[in-house]
Design a protein around this motif. Structure first.
Motif, short mmCIF file in Angstrom:
data_model
loop_
_atom_site.label_atom_id
_atom_site.label_comp_id
_atom_site.label_asym_id
_atom_site.label_seq_id
_atom_site.Cartn_x
_atom_site.Cartn_y
_atom_site.Cartn_z
N ASP A 173 -4.61 28.00 0.07
CA ASP A 173 -5.41 28.60 -1.00
C ASP A 173 -4.95 28.12 -2.38
O ASP A 173 -4.04 27.30 -2.50
CB ASP A 173 -5.40 30.14 -0.89
CG ASP A 173 -4.03 30.77 -1.20
OD1 ASP A 173 -3.16 30.10 -1.80
OD2 ASP A 173 -3.84 31.95 -0.83
N SER A 174 -5.58 28.63 -3.43
CA SER A 174 -5.31 28.17 -4.79
C SER A 174 -3.91 28.53 -5.27
O SER A 174 -3.41 27.96 -6.24
CB SER A 174 -6.35 28.74 -5.76
OG SER A 174 -6.31 30.16 -5.73
N ILE A 215 -11.74 33.99 1.57
CA ILE A 215 -10.36 33.53 1.77
C ILE A 215 -9.37 34.66 1.56
O ILE A 215 -8.35 34.76 2.27
CB ILE A 215 -10.06 32.35 0.82
CG1 ILE A 215 -10.92 31.14 1.22
CG2 ILE A 215 -8.58 31.98 0.87
CD1 ILE A 215 -10.81 29.97 0.27
N ALA A 216 -9.64 35.55 0.62
CA ALA A 216 -8.71 36.63 0.30
C ALA A 216 -8.48 37.58 1.47
O ALA A 216 -7.47 38.30 1.52
CB ALA A 216 -9.22 37.41 -0.90
N ARG A 233 -3.28 30.28 4.65
CA ARG A 233 -4.09 31.35 5.21
C ARG A 233 -4.49 30.97 6.64
O ARG A 233 -4.89 29.84 6.92
CB ARG A 233 -5.36 31.55 4.38
CG ARG A 233 -5.09 31.93 2.92
CD ARG A 233 -4.82 33.41 2.78
NE ARG A 233 -4.65 33.81 1.38
CZ ARG A 233 -4.74 35.07 0.97
NH1 ARG A 233 -5.02 36.04 1.84
NH2 ARG A 233 -4.57 35.36 -0.30
N MET A 292 -11.54 21.95 -0.17
CA MET A 292 -10.60 22.74 0.60
C MET A 292 -9.50 21.86 1.19
O MET A 292 -9.71 20.67 1.43
CB MET A 292 -11.32 23.44 1.76
CG MET A 292 -12.32 24.48 1.37
SD MET A 292 -12.98 25.30 2.85
CE MET A 292 -13.76 23.92 3.69
#
Length: 281
Positions: free
Chosen positions: A18-19, A51-52, A24, A1
């Protein structure tokens, strides 16, 4: 992370990249990115969150120092073989240790202030180790367990303060804004090999430092173990692991930073920083 802090100075909030390279907001999971949130249990809690479901933050937000409330900012000198050569000093038999004032810490893209009386302002890109568990008398074989992650550190230095004003190095290392860290902390599990990372720095578009962490004299595990023999290390402490060759002092003739100069630096996998040199207030 990749953990970070975003917002205006003194009002930063915890975040995660995030990816999709979106920030976030982690405020619902941890109160900050600091020693309390860097323990193995806290890191596991952050990893377990969805995470979403975390709010997306505008990438236009200022990025602050990636760790708050740093207890100790420990630096290692002469830790690249080729940097020892450029400074004309022998490779040390044991790590060279000094401290940098925690009041020097700033965000990765904040300005570097040229202090009053400064005439030899210099640059040093470094990889930083962030401690995640209290470490005391740690064996080198176990040292990795105490590392929460890694980050980019700019060990800004004023050579005349450091080398020409008597005493130890600290006077030339601890001025305000002399310790940009970030943009983010990369957790240790995401970094396959911290001793095989490109590390670089340029000034006004000219590359001065371009090396690899594989050229370190003492690697992260050795440094954590070594330091823990002399002082306990607490979660959130930072160890800046030394700089490769190419500093201003090592140029022929030496080259130093002036107001308006732009510095870019980075470590592969750990992100990049950009700073402008500002006049003293």
């Amino acid at each position: 992370m990749k953990l970070l802090r975003f917002g205006e100075p003194g009002k930063e909030r915890p975040g995660l990249l995030d990816s999709q390279q979106q920030i976030r907001d982690l405020s619902s999971v941890v109160s900050d990115i600091d020693g309390d949130s860097l323990s193995p249990d806290s890191i596991a809690r952050i990893k377990a969150c969805d995470i979403a479901t975390l709010p997306v933050v505008s990438n236009a937000q200022r990025i602050g120092a990636c760790v708050n409330r740093v207890g100790k900012f420990i630096c290692i000198g002469l830790n690249y073989v080729d940097h020892c050569e450029e400074t004309g000093q022998a490779v040390p038999a044991e790590p060279v240790v000094f401290m940098k004032a925690t009041s020097a810490i700033t965000g990765p893209n904040d300005g570097v202030v040229k202090p009053r009386g400064s005439d030899k302002l210099d640059w040093e890109v470094e990889m930083g180790i962030v401690i995640g568990r209290e470490a005391s008398y740690v064996d080198e074989a176990d040292a990795a367990e105490y590392i929460a992650g890694y980050c980019v550190v700019h060990d800004v230095s004023e050579r005349s303060f450091q080398l020409e004003r008597g005493g130890q190095w600290d006077k030339g290392k601890g001025c305000d804004t002399f310790g940009p860290i970030g943009p983010y902390l990369v957790t240790a599990d995401e970094l396959e090999n911290p001793l095989d990372l490109g590390i670089w720095l340029s000034v006004n578009g000219k590359m001065y430092q371009n090396s690899s962490t594989k050229n370190m004299v003492f690697g992260p595990a050795k440094l954590v173990s070594y330091l823990s023999q002399f002082m306990s290390l607490q979660p959130g402490d930072i160890i800046s692991t030394g700089t490769p060759p190419g500093v201003g002092l090592g140029q022929t003739p030496p080259v130093y930073l002036n107001v308006g100069d732009k510095i870019s630096l980075g470590v592969a996998g750990l992100g990049e920083q950009t700073q402008t040199v500002l006049p003293s207030p």
